[in-house]
Design an enzyme around this catalytic site. Sequence first.
Site, PDB file in Angstrom:
ATOM      1  N   ASN A  20     -26.445  54.277  73.779  1.00  0.00           N
ATOM      2  CA  ASN A  20     -25.105  54.065  73.231  1.00  0.00           C
ATOM      3  C   ASN A  20     -24.917  55.100  72.123  1.00  0.00           C
ATOM      4  O   ASN A  20     -25.420  54.942  71.015  1.00  0.00           O
ATOM      5  CB  ASN A  20     -25.011  52.632  72.679  1.00  0.00           C
ATOM      6  CG  ASN A  20     -23.631  52.311  72.145  1.00  0.00           C
ATOM      7  OD1 ASN A  20     -22.749  53.179  72.078  1.00  0.00           O
ATOM      8  ND2 ASN A  20     -23.439  51.074  71.750  1.00  0.00           N
ATOM      9  N   LYS A  24     -27.994  54.867  69.725  1.00  0.00           N
ATOM     10  CA  LYS A  24     -28.730  53.611  69.840  1.00  0.00           C
ATOM     11  C   LYS A  24     -29.427  53.621  71.188  1.00  0.00           C
ATOM     12  O   LYS A  24     -28.820  54.061  72.177  1.00  0.00           O
ATOM     13  CB  LYS A  24     -27.710  52.473  69.843  1.00  0.00           C
ATOM     14  CG  LYS A  24     -27.951  51.360  68.875  1.00  0.00           C
ATOM     15  CD  LYS A  24     -26.835  50.368  69.090  1.00  0.00           C
ATOM     16  CE  LYS A  24     -26.854  49.188  68.224  1.00  0.00           C
ATOM     17  NZ  LYS A  24     -25.687  48.333  68.418  1.00  0.00           N
ATOM     18  N   HIS A  47     -14.786  45.670  74.687  1.00  0.00           N
ATOM     19  CA  HIS A  47     -15.847  44.649  74.706  1.00  0.00           C
ATOM     20  C   HIS A  47     -16.012  44.064  76.115  1.00  0.00           C
ATOM     21  O   HIS A  47     -16.458  42.925  76.272  1.00  0.00           O
ATOM     22  CB  HIS A  47     -15.501  43.446  73.787  1.00  0.00           C
ATOM     23  CG  HIS A  47     -15.544  43.736  72.321  1.00  0.00           C
ATOM     24  ND1 HIS A  47     -14.588  43.260  71.467  1.00  0.00           N
ATOM     25  CD2 HIS A  47     -16.429  44.413  71.569  1.00  0.00           C
ATOM     26  CE1 HIS A  47     -14.868  43.643  70.229  1.00  0.00           C
ATOM     27  NE2 HIS A  47     -15.980  44.353  70.272  1.00  0.00           N
ATOM     28  N   HIS A  81     -14.959  37.104  71.547  1.00  0.00           N
ATOM     29  CA  HIS A  81     -16.000  37.956  70.964  1.00  0.00           C
ATOM     30  C   HIS A  81     -15.560  38.279  69.537  1.00  0.00           C
ATOM     31  O   HIS A  81     -14.626  39.050  69.322  1.00  0.00           O
ATOM     32  CB  HIS A  81     -16.160  39.246  71.795  1.00  0.00           C
ATOM     33  CG  HIS A  81     -17.194  40.176  71.237  1.00  0.00           C
ATOM     34  ND1 HIS A  81     -18.372  40.456  71.891  1.00  0.00           N
ATOM     35  CD2 HIS A  81     -17.251  40.859  70.071  1.00  0.00           C
ATOM     36  CE1 HIS A  81     -19.098  41.278  71.139  1.00  0.00           C
ATOM     37  NE2 HIS A  81     -18.422  41.538  70.036  1.00  0.00           N
ATOM     38  N   GLY A 104     -16.784  39.620  65.964  1.00  0.00           N
ATOM     39  CA  GLY A 104     -17.820  40.280  65.150  1.00  0.00           C
ATOM     40  C   GLY A 104     -17.113  41.198  64.179  1.00  0.00           C
ATOM     41  O   GLY A 104     -16.025  40.876  63.710  1.00  0.00           O
ATOM     42  N   ASN A 105     -17.715  42.360  63.900  1.00  0.00           N
ATOM     43  CA  ASN A 105     -17.003  43.355  63.087  1.00  0.00           C
ATOM     44  C   ASN A 105     -15.760  43.799  63.807  1.00  0.00           C
ATOM     45  O   ASN A 105     -14.692  43.934  63.232  1.00  0.00           O
ATOM     46  CB  ASN A 105     -17.905  44.560  62.857  1.00  0.00           C
ATOM     47  CG  ASN A 105     -18.617  44.444  61.540  1.00  0.00           C
ATOM     48  OD1 ASN A 105     -18.081  43.877  60.594  1.00  0.00           O
ATOM     49  ND2 ASN A 105     -19.819  44.966  61.493  1.00  0.00           N
ATOM     50  N   GLY A 106     -15.941  44.067  65.097  1.00  0.00           N
ATOM     51  CA  GLY A 106     -14.812  44.295  65.989  1.00  0.00           C
ATOM     52  C   GLY A 106     -14.654  43.001  66.776  1.00  0.00           C
ATOM     53  O   GLY A 106     -15.656  42.368  67.097  1.00  0.00           O
ATOM     54  N   ARG A 111     -19.856  36.828  55.927  1.00  0.00           N
ATOM     55  CA  ARG A 111     -20.792  36.027  55.094  1.00  0.00           C
ATOM     56  C   ARG A 111     -20.383  36.102  53.625  1.00  0.00           C
ATOM     57  O   ARG A 111     -20.350  35.087  52.931  1.00  0.00           O
ATOM     58  CB  ARG A 111     -22.230  36.554  55.244  1.00  0.00           C
ATOM     59  CG  ARG A 111     -22.894  36.057  56.503  1.00  0.00           C
ATOM     60  CD  ARG A 111     -24.136  36.840  56.806  1.00  0.00           C
ATOM     61  NE  ARG A 111     -23.805  38.250  57.056  1.00  0.00           N
ATOM     62  CZ  ARG A 111     -24.601  39.081  57.695  1.00  0.00           C
ATOM     63  NH1 ARG A 111     -25.772  38.699  58.098  1.00  0.00           N
ATOM     64  NH2 ARG A 111     -24.235  40.331  57.905  1.00  0.00           N
ATOM     65  N   GLU A 171     -21.046  33.737  67.053  1.00  0.00           N
ATOM     66  CA  GLU A 171     -22.340  33.092  67.296  1.00  0.00           C
ATOM     67  C   GLU A 171     -22.895  32.392  66.063  1.00  0.00           C
ATOM     68  O   GLU A 171     -23.649  31.437  66.175  1.00  0.00           O
ATOM     69  CB  GLU A 171     -23.382  34.147  67.725  1.00  0.00           C
ATOM     70  CG  GLU A 171     -23.187  34.665  69.124  1.00  0.00           C
ATOM     71  CD  GLU A 171     -24.069  35.880  69.407  1.00  0.00           C
ATOM     72  OE1 GLU A 171     -25.223  35.916  68.950  1.00  0.00           O
ATOM     73  OE2 GLU A 171     -23.577  36.806  70.087  1.00  0.00           O
ATOM     74  N   ASN A 172     -22.524  32.929  64.887  1.00  0.00           N
ATOM     75  CA  ASN A 172     -23.192  32.454  63.667  1.00  0.00           C
ATOM     76  C   ASN A 172     -22.363  31.608  62.723  1.00  0.00           C
ATOM     77  O   ASN A 172     -22.917  30.939  61.861  1.00  0.00           O
ATOM     78  CB  ASN A 172     -23.730  33.654  62.882  1.00  0.00           C
ATOM     79  CG  ASN A 172     -24.870  34.333  63.602  1.00  0.00           C
ATOM     80  OD1 ASN A 172     -25.878  33.699  63.892  1.00  0.00           O
ATOM     81  ND2 ASN A 172     -24.701  35.596  63.935  1.00  0.00           N
TER      82      ASN A 172
HETATM   83  P1  ADP Z   1     -20.296  44.508  65.687  1.00  0.00           P
HETATM   84  O1  ADP Z   1     -18.884  44.286  66.091  1.00  0.00           O
HETATM   85  O2  ADP Z   1     -20.455  45.649  64.738  1.00  0.00           O
HETATM   86  O3  ADP Z   1     -21.284  44.481  66.828  1.00  0.00           O
HETATM   87  P2  ADP Z   1     -21.432  41.942  65.015  1.00  0.00           P
HETATM   88  O4  ADP Z   1     -21.045  41.316  66.312  1.00  0.00           O
HETATM   89  O5  ADP Z   1     -22.863  42.183  64.749  1.00  0.00           O
HETATM   90  O6  ADP Z   1     -20.623  43.260  64.767  1.00  0.00           O
HETATM   91  O7  ADP Z   1     -20.840  41.027  63.848  1.00  0.00           O
HETATM   92  C1  ADP Z   1     -20.983  41.340  62.509  1.00  0.00           C
HETATM   93  C2  ADP Z   1     -20.355  40.209  61.715  1.00  0.00           C
HETATM   94  O8  ADP Z   1     -21.091  39.009  61.944  1.00  0.00           O
HETATM   95  C3  ADP Z   1     -20.318  40.434  60.210  1.00  0.00           C
HETATM   96  O9  ADP Z   1     -19.012  40.194  59.709  1.00  0.00           O
HETATM   97  C4  ADP Z   1     -21.258  39.367  59.695  1.00  0.00           C
HETATM   98  O10 ADP Z   1     -20.809  38.881  58.475  1.00  0.00           O
HETATM   99  C5  ADP Z   1     -21.129  38.291  60.746  1.00  0.00           C
HETATM  100  N1  ADP Z   1     -22.228  37.333  60.633  1.00  0.00           N
HETATM  101  C6  ADP Z   1     -23.528  37.523  60.873  1.00  0.00           C
HETATM  102  N2  ADP Z   1     -24.220  36.400  60.558  1.00  0.00           N
HETATM  103  C7  ADP Z   1     -23.316  35.486  60.112  1.00  0.00           C
HETATM  104  C8  ADP Z   1     -23.376  34.136  59.627  1.00  0.00           C
HETATM  105  N3  ADP Z   1     -24.537  33.494  59.541  1.00  0.00           N
HETATM  106  N4  ADP Z   1     -22.226  33.530  59.259  1.00  0.00           N
HETATM  107  C9  ADP Z   1     -21.061  34.168  59.337  1.00  0.00           C
HETATM  108  N5  ADP Z   1     -20.929  35.427  59.788  1.00  0.00           N
HETATM  109  C10 ADP Z   1     -22.038  36.079  60.149  1.00  0.00           C
END
Ligand code: ADP
Length: 403
Positions: free
Chosen positions: A7, A14, A180, A208, A210-212, A285, A334-335
């Site tokens: 990637n 990556k 995605h 999905h 995340g950051n994106g 977070r 997920e988190n």
């Molecule tokens: P990318 O889009 O770069 O792949 P990710 O899917 O890894 O990003 O997501 C990153 C995000 O996930 C960040 O905003 C981070 O704060 C969030 N994140 C990771 N762990 C937790 C958690 N325990 N609680 C809330 N948000 C979390």
Amino acid sequence: MKILIVNAGSSSLKYQLMDMTDESIICKGLCERIGGGGRIVHDPINGEKLKMEIELKDHTQAFHEVVRLLTSGDTKVIEDMQEIDAVGHRIVQGGAIFKKSELVTEQVMADIESLIPLAPLHNHAHMQGIRACREVLGTEIPEVVVFDTSFHSTMPPEAYLFGIPYKYYEKYAIRRYGFHGSSHRYISAKVAEEMGRPIEELKIVTCHIGNGSSLAAVKYGKVIDTTMGLTPLDGFIMGTRSGAVDPSAICYLGEKENMTWSQMAEMLNKESGMLGISELSSDSRDLNDAADAGNERAALTLKMQRYQILKFIGAFVAAMDGVDAIVFTGGIGENSDPLRTVVCGGLKYLGVSINEEVNKIYRKGKGGEISTPESKVKIYVLPTDEEVVIARDTKAIVEGLKK
Ligand code: ADP
């Protein structure tokens, strides 16, 4: 069969080496700051993680280093590169040309290059990755390209067209493509598997986050709509990306602040979203902690994010005329159990109810169903795996070549 997944970003590369006999990871790593310093993290699953600062002038040099780390010294995981059966590259923009993964040929490379105007940063970087791979490994090892857009290629025109003059779609292929795709594809298939039902009979909203972030409406196994658009900027607020904005606001702001188009793109992609609203952080977070400590702007940011997600889920349920399952993935999906609590709390009109105890335990790669037995819609948290999608497509195409 061993497959190397690559990637390539504008200043990063990556990689992940997988053994496809059991889809296990042999090693993964990341080359960063290519062209301006250099740093490699190399992580063999059964060995010691290595971090080093090393001058990486371009992607080709980074690739040479990856090969050296994989095949020699303490970091070695294979004897030589001949052990690798194929390379799978992640490509962000496949435009309207690529509806599925393809074997890399001169024509495929030319087509990916032709799509650079639709994803300038990404596709240019991916081409550097493919070229670096070919320069270092030659063309004997088959390479496959897997597109973020291809899972969305089933969208009908009423979903993918923007309400601007049709001639611009014809002239420049301006339309919604969606991104995605590998993640939406993986989690929609996974949720069907978890439910023990064929995907062809399910209506699923995949989230999905995340950051994106993006959502997709997957009806009977096919995407019928998604939140991201021509680029990964559309949809709802993300870490630093704005999501959808009234286009007139952009014109107005451009005039008022005397901004160039590239400054505008920079602002919308890098200074907006959760960072822009909170003026604190793009990381959810940090925002959760700040909101808990009484920071009102952080609380507003999270409220906006959750509200916008809820709004799109409602839109996609309407677009599919129903929903059987909603699935959360990505770093936040997920988190973040508080996000899932709030979003699912807003779906009571669909008969959604979740088990809060179970919701709290699913994080850090652990997932499963969080809805109660009474819930009319199944709700899942499932870790995504975009790499395995790339590896599986690569394997299938390469095996097809041998027949
Ligand atoms: P990318 O889009 O770069 O792949 P990710 O899917 O890894 O990003 O997501 C990153 C995000 O996930 C960040 O905003 C981070 O704060 C969030 N994140 C990771 N762990 C937790 C958690 N325990 N609680 C809330 N948000 C979390």
